[in-house]
Design a protein around this motif. Structure first.
Motif, mmCIF file in Angstrom:
data_model
loop_
_atom_site.group_PDB
_atom_site.id
_atom_site.type_symbol
_atom_site.label_atom_id
_atom_site.label_comp_id
_atom_site.label_asym_id
_atom_site.label_seq_id
_atom_site.Cartn_x
_atom_site.Cartn_y
_atom_site.Cartn_z
ATOM 1 N N GLY A 1 10.855 9.820 -0.987
ATOM 2 C CA GLY A 1 12.089 9.051 -0.916
ATOM 3 C C GLY A 1 13.203 9.819 -0.210
ATOM 4 N N LYS A 2 13.314 11.100 -0.498
ATOM 5 C CA LYS A 2 14.345 11.929 0.142
ATOM 6 C C LYS A 2 14.132 12.010 1.645
ATOM 7 C CE LYS A 2 16.114 16.684 0.189
ATOM 8 N NZ LYS A 2 15.948 18.058 -0.372
ATOM 9 N N THR A 3 12.886 12.218 2.060
ATOM 10 C CA THR A 3 12.596 12.334 3.489
ATOM 11 C C THR A 3 12.784 11.000 4.196
ATOM 12 O OG1 THR A 3 11.005 14.071 2.982
ATOM 13 C CG2 THR A 3 10.883 13.109 5.181
ATOM 14 N N LEU A 4 12.417 9.908 3.537
ATOM 15 C CA LEU A 4 12.619 8.584 4.119
ATOM 16 C C LEU A 4 14.098 8.319 4.366
ATOM 17 C CD1 LEU A 4 10.100 6.329 2.163
ATOM 18 C CD2 LEU A 4 10.041 6.898 4.597
ATOM 19 N N PHE A 5 14.936 8.715 3.412
ATOM 20 C CA PHE A 5 16.361 8.442 3.570
ATOM 21 C C PHE A 5 16.947 9.196 4.762
ATOM 22 C CE2 PHE A 5 20.895 9.037 2.616
ATOM 23 C CZ PHE A 5 21.268 7.698 2.585
ATOM 24 N N ASN B 1 23.290 0.769 -3.410
ATOM 25 C CA ASN B 1 22.041 1.284 -2.852
ATOM 26 C C ASN B 1 22.332 1.754 -1.426
ATOM 27 O OD1 ASN B 1 19.588 1.014 -1.103
ATOM 28 N ND2 ASN B 1 18.605 0.532 -3.043
ATOM 29 N N PRO B 2 22.109 3.043 -1.113
ATOM 30 C CA PRO B 2 22.534 3.558 0.187
ATOM 31 C C PRO B 2 21.845 2.885 1.370
ATOM 32 C CG PRO B 2 21.185 5.169 -0.979
ATOM 33 C CD PRO B 2 21.506 4.089 -1.960
ATOM 34 N N ILE B 3 20.570 2.514 1.228
ATOM 35 C CA ILE B 3 19.885 1.853 2.344
ATOM 36 C C ILE B 3 20.405 0.432 2.509
ATOM 37 C CG2 ILE B 3 17.655 1.079 3.233
ATOM 38 C CD1 ILE B 3 16.359 3.456 1.890
ATOM 39 N N ALA B 4 20.613 -0.272 1.415
ATOM 40 C CA ALA B 4 21.189 -1.618 1.498
ATOM 41 C C ALA B 4 22.556 -1.577 2.167
ATOM 42 C CB ALA B 4 21.299 -2.222 0.102
ATOM 43 N N ASN B 5 23.357 -0.606 1.789
ATOM 44 C CA ASN B 5 24.681 -0.470 2.381
ATOM 45 C C ASN B 5 24.593 -0.277 3.885
ATOM 46 O OD1 ASN B 5 27.531 -0.141 2.409
ATOM 47 N ND2 ASN B 5 27.269 2.075 2.456
ATOM 48 N N LYS B 6 23.656 0.561 4.321
ATOM 49 C CA LYS B 6 23.475 0.795 5.756
ATOM 50 C C LYS B 6 23.017 -0.468 6.460
ATOM 51 C CE LYS B 6 23.790 5.461 6.445
ATOM 52 N NZ LYS B 6 24.372 6.188 7.590
ATOM 53 N N PHE B 7 21.934 -1.063 5.952
ATOM 54 C CA PHE B 7 21.337 -2.217 6.624
ATOM 55 C C PHE B 7 22.300 -3.410 6.666
ATOM 56 C CE2 PHE B 7 16.463 -1.380 6.205
ATOM 57 C CZ PHE B 7 16.628 -0.196 6.901
ATOM 58 N N ASN B 8 23.068 -3.601 5.611
ATOM 59 C CA ASN B 8 23.985 -4.736 5.577
ATOM 60 C C ASN B 8 25.182 -4.554 6.500
ATOM 61 O OD1 ASN B 8 22.507 -6.274 3.698
ATOM 62 N ND2 ASN B 8 23.406 -5.162 1.973
ATOM 63 N N SER B 9 25.517 -3.308 6.821
ATOM 64 C CA SER B 9 26.736 -3.059 7.601
ATOM 65 C C SER B 9 26.483 -2.886 9.098
ATOM 66 C CB SER B 9 27.451 -1.820 7.060
ATOM 67 O OG SER B 9 26.647 -0.655 7.215
ATOM 68 N N GLY C 1 0.599 13.590 -0.102
ATOM 69 C CA GLY C 1 -0.223 13.548 1.105
ATOM 70 C C GLY C 1 0.327 12.689 2.222
ATOM 71 N N VAL C 2 1.566 12.246 2.097
ATOM 72 C CA VAL C 2 2.196 11.465 3.162
ATOM 73 C C VAL C 2 2.694 12.410 4.240
ATOM 74 C CG1 VAL C 2 4.024 9.825 3.728
ATOM 75 C CG2 VAL C 2 2.867 9.679 1.513
ATOM 76 N N ILE C 3 2.353 12.119 5.486
ATOM 77 C CA ILE C 3 2.766 12.954 6.618
ATOM 78 C C ILE C 3 3.923 12.274 7.349
ATOM 79 C CG2 ILE C 3 2.058 13.976 8.815
ATOM 80 C CD1 ILE C 3 -0.828 13.927 7.732
ATOM 81 N N PHE C 4 5.003 13.006 7.529
ATOM 82 C CA PHE C 4 6.138 12.542 8.319
ATOM 83 C C PHE C 4 6.068 13.266 9.664
ATOM 84 C CE2 PHE C 4 7.185 12.174 3.897
ATOM 85 C CZ PHE C 4 7.879 10.982 3.784
ATOM 86 N N ALA C 5 5.804 12.520 10.714
ATOM 87 C CA ALA C 5 5.611 13.137 12.029
ATOM 88 C C ALA C 5 6.477 12.426 13.068
ATOM 89 C CB ALA C 5 4.145 13.058 12.446
ATOM 90 N N THR C 6 7.225 13.210 13.831
ATOM 91 C CA THR C 6 8.084 12.667 14.875
ATOM 92 C C THR C 6 7.512 13.039 16.242
ATOM 93 O OG1 THR C 6 10.050 12.859 13.478
ATOM 94 C CG2 THR C 6 10.414 12.626 15.844
ATOM 95 N N TRP D 1 0.798 -1.227 0.000
ATOM 96 C CA TRP D 1 0.000 0.000 0.000
ATOM 97 C C TRP D 1 0.830 1.276 0.000
ATOM 98 C CZ3 TRP D 1 0.917 2.286 4.794
ATOM 99 C CH2 TRP D 1 1.282 1.418 5.840
ATOM 100 N N VAL D 2 2.128 1.171 0.278
ATOM 101 C CA VAL D 2 3.002 2.356 0.242
ATOM 102 C C VAL D 2 3.322 2.787 -1.184
ATOM 103 C CG1 VAL D 2 5.409 3.043 0.658
ATOM 104 C CG2 VAL D 2 4.056 2.081 2.524
ATOM 105 N N PHE D 3 3.463 1.819 -2.085
ATOM 106 C CA PHE D 3 4.016 2.075 -3.429
ATOM 107 C C PHE D 3 3.310 3.191 -4.195
ATOM 108 C CE2 PHE D 3 4.452 1.284 -7.969
ATOM 109 C CZ PHE D 3 5.823 1.167 -8.090
ATOM 110 N N PRO D 4 1.980 3.254 -4.242
ATOM 111 C CA PRO D 4 1.327 4.298 -5.060
ATOM 112 C C PRO D 4 1.585 5.721 -4.582
ATOM 113 C CG PRO D 4 -0.202 2.501 -4.578
ATOM 114 C CD PRO D 4 0.994 2.298 -3.704
ATOM 115 N N HIS D 5 2.115 5.874 -3.363
ATOM 116 C CA HIS D 5 2.334 7.217 -2.815
ATOM 117 C C HIS D 5 3.804 7.637 -2.876
ATOM 118 C CE1 HIS D 5 -1.795 7.186 -1.279
ATOM 119 N NE2 HIS D 5 -1.555 5.937 -0.930
ATOM 120 N N SER D 6 4.622 6.827 -3.527
ATOM 121 C CA SER D 6 6.051 7.124 -3.592
ATOM 122 C C SER D 6 6.326 8.237 -4.600
ATOM 123 C CB SER D 6 6.827 5.864 -3.995
ATOM 124 O OG SER D 6 6.615 4.830 -3.065
ATOM 125 N N ASP D 7 7.193 9.137 -4.216
ATOM 126 C CA ASP D 7 7.680 10.170 -5.125
ATOM 127 C C ASP D 7 9.053 10.613 -4.649
ATOM 128 O OD1 ASP D 7 7.241 11.791 -2.921
ATOM 129 O OD2 ASP D 7 5.563 12.892 -3.796
#
Length: 218
Positions: free
Chosen positions: A45-49, A79-87, A184-189, A35-41
């Protein structure tokens, strides 16, 4: 002291199950995997990273660990996320004794709560939770989550594993930051902010009808 940060994709009704794809976690007959995929832009992606820019170790439930271990080691480390997660070190809540084959993976052992408290009290980077809906309930129940970085998607899923489910303990939350993407994705901390405070808009002298209404609810 290390913080535990729950970085979680959720729907408006707090469902966090299978955001990445239809085969990720269909348990319980969940029909909306991916359900995340249709809202990707690009902005999303920048904010997620940004979640992964500061040093961290991963804190994972067994099911999410298995999903990640079957995916990220097979992604090019360019892939920067793969590099992080693998290390980074992966701390895994698992009741079984199966081998954890992904690089730098460690079991939290039989007493998960004690192990996590020891990790929090020690030195090292923050502990970042990804997915792990069942495991999160244990952390909620024991008040072990220090910060919530919620990625809230503009849809209602109705059923599925929820972030705030059986382990949730009432508390107030303080909003530290929020932004909204073009889709319309909200990033809230948020961070926990003490007990829930209550009050009343009803004056000190309720009507007789109100008094009777209250009695009927007892």
């Amino acid at each position: 002291m290390r913080k535990i940060i729950a970085a979680t994709f959720i729907s408006l009704d707090s469902v966090m199950q299978a955001p990445g794809g239809p085969d990720e976690d269909p348990t319980g007959g969940f029909k909306y995997g991916g359900w995340v995929f249709p809202h990707s832009d690009e902005e999303t992606g920048k904010t997620l990273f940004e979640l992964f820019e500061k040093p961290f170790d991963l804190l994972l439930g067994r099911k999410t660990y298995e999903i990640f271990a079957a995916y990220w080691p097979y992604i090019d480390n360019d892939n920067p996320i793969a590099n992080k997660f693998n290390s980074v070190t992966k701390y895994v809540a698992t009741r079984g004794d199966a081998e954890l084959k992904w690089n730098k993976s460690r079991s939290l052992g039989e007493d998960v709560v004690a192990a996590i408290k020891e990790l929090k009290a020690g030195e090292g980077p923050d502990l970042l939770i990804q997915g792990s809906g069942d495991f999160i309930q244990t952390l909620l129940r024991h008040g072990l989550i220090d910060e919530y970085r919620l990625v809230i998607f503009p849809l209602v899923l109705g059923a599925g594993k929820k972030l705030f489910a059986g382990g949730a303990v009432p508390c107030a939350m303080k909003l530290l930051r929020s932004i909204t993407s073009p889709t319309g994705v909200i990033f809230a901390t948020y961070q926990p902010d003490g007990p829930v405070k209550t009050g009343s808009f009803v004056g000190p002298d309720p009507s007789e009808e109100e008094i009777e209404r209250r009695k009927r609810l007892e």
